[in-house]
Scaffold this motif. Sequence first.
Motif, PDB file in Angstrom:
ATOM      1  N   ARG A 281       0.832  -1.209   0.000  1.00  0.00           N
ATOM      2  CA  ARG A 281       0.000   0.000   0.000  1.00  0.00           C
ATOM      3  C   ARG A 281       0.868   1.261   0.000  1.00  0.00           C
ATOM      4  NH1 ARG A 281      -3.345  -3.215   3.370  1.00  0.00           N
ATOM      5  NH2 ARG A 281      -2.262  -2.472   5.246  1.00  0.00           N
ATOM      6  N   LEU A 282       1.953   1.208   0.756  1.00  0.00           N
ATOM      7  CA  LEU A 282       2.853   2.360   0.822  1.00  0.00           C
ATOM      8  C   LEU A 282       3.480   2.633  -0.542  1.00  0.00           C
ATOM      9  CD1 LEU A 282       4.211   4.422   2.767  1.00  0.00           C
ATOM     10  CD2 LEU A 282       6.040   2.741   3.076  1.00  0.00           C
ATOM     11  N   HIS A 283       3.991   1.583  -1.182  1.00  0.00           N
ATOM     12  CA  HIS A 283       4.605   1.741  -2.502  1.00  0.00           C
ATOM     13  C   HIS A 283       3.596   2.274  -3.526  1.00  0.00           C
ATOM     14  CE1 HIS A 283       8.317   0.246  -1.188  1.00  0.00           C
ATOM     15  NE2 HIS A 283       8.251  -1.016  -1.568  1.00  0.00           N
ATOM     16  N   GLN A 284       2.405   1.713  -3.505  1.00  0.00           N
ATOM     17  CA  GLN A 284       1.432   2.087  -4.521  1.00  0.00           C
ATOM     18  C   GLN A 284       0.921   3.514  -4.339  1.00  0.00           C
ATOM     19  OE1 GLN A 284      -1.571  -0.980  -4.661  1.00  0.00           O
ATOM     20  NE2 GLN A 284      -0.191  -2.456  -5.623  1.00  0.00           N
ATOM     21  N   GLY A 285       1.062   4.074  -3.141  1.00  0.00           N
ATOM     22  CA  GLY A 285       0.634   5.445  -2.913  1.00  0.00           C
ATOM     23  C   GLY A 285       1.764   6.450  -2.955  1.00  0.00           C
ATOM     24  N   ALA A 286       3.004   5.967  -3.185  1.00  0.00           N
ATOM     25  CA  ALA A 286       4.171   6.847  -3.169  1.00  0.00           C
ATOM     26  C   ALA A 286       4.557   7.251  -4.590  1.00  0.00           C
ATOM     27  CB  ALA A 286       5.338   6.162  -2.466  1.00  0.00           C
ATOM     28  N   ASP A 287       5.641   8.025  -4.705  1.00  0.00           N
ATOM     29  CA  ASP A 287       6.069   8.562  -5.995  1.00  0.00           C
ATOM     30  C   ASP A 287       7.456   8.116  -6.424  1.00  0.00           C
ATOM     31  OD1 ASP A 287       3.787  10.557  -6.462  1.00  0.00           O
ATOM     32  OD2 ASP A 287       4.502  11.161  -4.484  1.00  0.00           O
ATOM     33  N   VAL A 288       8.367   7.887  -5.461  1.00  0.00           N
ATOM     34  CA  VAL A 288       9.762   7.566  -5.770  1.00  0.00           C
ATOM     35  C   VAL A 288      10.267   6.593  -4.722  1.00  0.00           C
ATOM     36  CG1 VAL A 288      12.112   8.470  -6.024  1.00  0.00           C
ATOM     37  CG2 VAL A 288      10.172   9.859  -6.785  1.00  0.00           C
ATOM     38  N   TYR A 289      11.069   5.633  -5.150  1.00  0.00           N
ATOM     39  CA  TYR A 289      11.766   4.749  -4.200  1.00  0.00           C
ATOM     40  C   TYR A 289      13.245   5.106  -4.205  1.00  0.00           C
ATOM     41  CZ  TYR A 289      13.445   0.708  -1.669  1.00  0.00           C
ATOM     42  OH  TYR A 289      14.046  -0.093  -0.727  1.00  0.00           O
ATOM     43  N   LEU A 290      13.849   5.203  -3.034  1.00  0.00           N
ATOM     44  CA  LEU A 290      15.257   5.587  -2.915  1.00  0.00           C
ATOM     45  C   LEU A 290      16.038   4.555  -2.121  1.00  0.00           C
ATOM     46  CD1 LEU A 290      17.664   7.623  -3.014  1.00  0.00           C
ATOM     47  CD2 LEU A 290      16.710   8.664  -0.937  1.00  0.00           C
ATOM     48  N   THR A 291      17.192   4.153  -2.625  1.00  0.00           N
ATOM     49  CA  THR A 291      18.148   3.354  -1.864  1.00  0.00           C
ATOM     50  C   THR A 291      19.537   3.961  -2.039  1.00  0.00           C
ATOM     51  OG1 THR A 291      19.209   1.183  -1.596  1.00  0.00           O
ATOM     52  CG2 THR A 291      18.393   1.724  -3.788  1.00  0.00           C
ATOM     53  N   THR A 292      20.336   3.937  -0.972  1.00  0.00           N
ATOM     54  CA  THR A 292      21.721   4.424  -1.054  1.00  0.00           C
ATOM     55  C   THR A 292      22.727   3.312  -0.786  1.00  0.00           C
ATOM     56  OG1 THR A 292      21.540   5.126   1.258  1.00  0.00           O
ATOM     57  CG2 THR A 292      21.155   6.808  -0.430  1.00  0.00           C
ATOM     58  N   ALA A 293      22.257   2.062  -0.627  1.00  0.00           N
ATOM     59  CA  ALA A 293      23.161   0.946  -0.341  1.00  0.00           C
ATOM     60  C   ALA A 293      24.078   0.689  -1.528  1.00  0.00           C
ATOM     61  CB  ALA A 293      22.356  -0.307  -0.007  1.00  0.00           C
ATOM     62  N   ARG A 294      25.378   0.574  -1.263  1.00  0.00           N
ATOM     63  CA  ARG A 294      26.347   0.347  -2.332  1.00  0.00           C
ATOM     64  C   ARG A 294      26.816  -1.106  -2.406  1.00  0.00           C
ATOM     65  NH1 ARG A 294      27.408   4.759  -4.872  1.00  0.00           N
ATOM     66  NH2 ARG A 294      27.078   6.793  -3.896  1.00  0.00           N
ATOM     67  N   LEU A 295      26.838  -1.813  -1.283  1.00  0.00           N
ATOM     68  CA  LEU A 295      27.208  -3.232  -1.298  1.00  0.00           C
ATOM     69  C   LEU A 295      25.934  -4.056  -1.357  1.00  0.00           C
ATOM     70  CD1 LEU A 295      30.132  -3.269   1.303  1.00  0.00           C
ATOM     71  CD2 LEU A 295      30.278  -3.316  -1.204  1.00  0.00           C
ATOM     72  N   ALA A 348      10.408  17.162  -9.095  1.00  0.00           N
ATOM     73  CA  ALA A 348      10.017  18.370  -9.830  1.00  0.00           C
ATOM     74  C   ALA A 348       9.382  18.064 -11.178  1.00  0.00           C
ATOM     75  CB  ALA A 348      11.243  19.260 -10.031  1.00  0.00           C
ATOM     76  N   ASP A 349       9.395  16.799 -11.608  1.00  0.00           N
ATOM     77  CA  ASP A 349       8.963  16.453 -12.958  1.00  0.00           C
ATOM     78  C   ASP A 349       7.897  15.355 -12.923  1.00  0.00           C
ATOM     79  OD1 ASP A 349       8.694  15.850 -15.630  1.00  0.00           O
ATOM     80  OD2 ASP A 349      10.853  15.847 -16.051  1.00  0.00           O
ATOM     81  N   PRO A 350       6.630  15.718 -12.690  1.00  0.00           N
ATOM     82  CA  PRO A 350       5.581  14.699 -12.630  1.00  0.00           C
ATOM     83  C   PRO A 350       5.427  13.929 -13.933  1.00  0.00           C
ATOM     84  CG  PRO A 350       4.638  16.921 -12.637  1.00  0.00           C
ATOM     85  CD  PRO A 350       6.105  17.072 -12.439  1.00  0.00           C
ATOM     86  N   ALA A 351       5.711  14.555 -15.066  1.00  0.00           N
ATOM     87  CA  ALA A 351       5.599  13.838 -16.338  1.00  0.00           C
ATOM     88  C   ALA A 351       6.622  12.702 -16.414  1.00  0.00           C
ATOM     89  CB  ALA A 351       5.795  14.808 -17.506  1.00  0.00           C
ATOM     90  N   MET A 352       7.825  12.935 -15.919  1.00  0.00           N
ATOM     91  CA  MET A 352       8.846  11.888 -15.898  1.00  0.00           C
ATOM     92  C   MET A 352       8.424  10.759 -14.964  1.00  0.00           C
ATOM     93  SD  MET A 352      12.895  12.250 -14.926  1.00  0.00           S
ATOM     94  CE  MET A 352      14.042  10.880 -15.157  1.00  0.00           C
ATOM     95  N   ARG A 353       7.883  11.124 -13.813  1.00  0.00           N
ATOM     96  CA  ARG A 353       7.413  10.087 -12.884  1.00  0.00           C
ATOM     97  C   ARG A 353       6.319   9.242 -13.527  1.00  0.00           C
ATOM     98  NH1 ARG A 353       7.021  14.406  -9.168  1.00  0.00           N
ATOM     99  NH2 ARG A 353       4.766  14.078  -8.959  1.00  0.00           N
ATOM    100  N   HIS A 358       4.387   4.218 -15.679  1.00  0.00           N
ATOM    101  CA  HIS A 358       3.658   3.481 -16.721  1.00  0.00           C
ATOM    102  C   HIS A 358       4.530   2.370 -17.292  1.00  0.00           C
ATOM    103  CE1 HIS A 358       0.821   2.751 -19.962  1.00  0.00           C
ATOM    104  NE2 HIS A 358       1.840   2.799 -20.817  1.00  0.00           N
ATOM    105  N   HIS A 359       5.798   2.676 -17.561  1.00  0.00           N
ATOM    106  CA  HIS A 359       6.708   1.640 -18.079  1.00  0.00           C
ATOM    107  C   HIS A 359       6.850   0.495 -17.078  1.00  0.00           C
ATOM    108  CE1 HIS A 359      10.303  -0.274 -19.770  1.00  0.00           C
ATOM    109  NE2 HIS A 359      10.767  -0.271 -18.532  1.00  0.00           N
ATOM    110  N   ASN A 360       7.061   0.826 -15.809  1.00  0.00           N
ATOM    111  CA  ASN A 360       7.275  -0.213 -14.801  1.00  0.00           C
ATOM    112  C   ASN A 360       6.055  -1.108 -14.635  1.00  0.00           C
ATOM    113  OD1 ASN A 360       9.841   0.739 -14.381  1.00  0.00           O
ATOM    114  ND2 ASN A 360       9.410   1.713 -12.413  1.00  0.00           N
TER     115      ASN A 360
END
Length: 388
Positions: A281-295, A348-353, A358-360
């Motif tokens: 539910r959280l993912h489907q109502g959100a706009d962006v997913y962020l991770t900073t993990a490098r390993l 800042a770019d809702p069209a890009m989101r 849509h692609h995903n």
Amino acid sequence: MAGWTLVKVAMLTDCYPPRLGGIESQVRDLSRHLVRAGHEVEVFTATTGPDGERGGATATGDDGVTVHRFAIPLPGGIPVNPFARPEIRRRLAAGRFDVAHAHLGVVSPFATELVPLALDRGLPVTATFHCVIDRSGPVFRVLGHLARWAEKGVAMNAVSTMAATRVSAAAGDAPVEVVPNGVDVAWWRDGAPDGDAAPAADGAPRPVHVVTATRLAARKRPVALLAVLRGARQILDPAVPLRATIVGEGPQRRVLERYVASRGLDWVELPGRVDRDELRRLHQGADVYLTTARLEAFGIAALEARAAGLPVVAPRATGVDDFVGDGVEGVLGDSDVQLAGAVARLAADPAMRRRIRHHNLTTPPAQDWSDVLGATLGEYHRAGARPA
């Protein structure tokens, strides 16, 4: 797979539910999917059961998976048992298995010890690496056990291209295939909106919502994640409201709470651990997913978010590269500064989101369980399994 009948698999793993973790969940889910497809699976683990079962206790769950639990009482539930070898050898011999499948992290004493045991019993063996062999690479090369496994026909694979490259180097350039972690794409996608949520009833702009699901441990870089969010807020137009939710628990929670309080990040929430339904539910109502993990050997949380439609912002050259193309399924960055810029750009770019969402939602990732099962059976075949 053409020409194949059903197989009986001995899963060899240090840890297994009810213990929580990425490897544990993947081994459980793989076992369940194999059983649903008609195969037989018995798990050998050094993790206690839900009621403390250990010492060789065996039970078959409602999911049809049989689990042999060889835990011994050690501080912190360390998954080792040097006394279990004779009994496990006996059970492997009596079980009439077609193949043994070992699951390995950087440190996996129990499963690592069982690989030669299975080989001694004449079983075909495949070994899946769920880890990033980084600074430990020289140690693996000195120990030499991966090269010896390859010489004995163990079919080695890893959960991502990046992880496979490092395992191969540690194994003397032995061939290492990629068998990714699996995700139920249809479940994560079910009910996801193909577009941004509606604005608030009063017409006020809805905050752009950035989400993360991670263990709050130093290896996952959660403090860096907060710094990236703060950097994004600083470069984003103040007229664009932003909020963030970081799901998960771990030893760095207090550090994050102090960071949020000391820097006035009252738009960042730390709700702790949530169940899978709430995370969807959280993912489907959100706009962006962020991770900073490098390993990150794979990035199952990022894949789940991508399956739910979210654009993913992640560091380049991790396991996430296998399912996020820069500018296609999300945005990749070479530094934390670039990640902050990517979050700000998407906010800042809702069209890009909308384009990425849509692609995903219309282009399923290749890591669906139906594909992963086929790849797994292919590794059993490569190891030499020949079910009757």
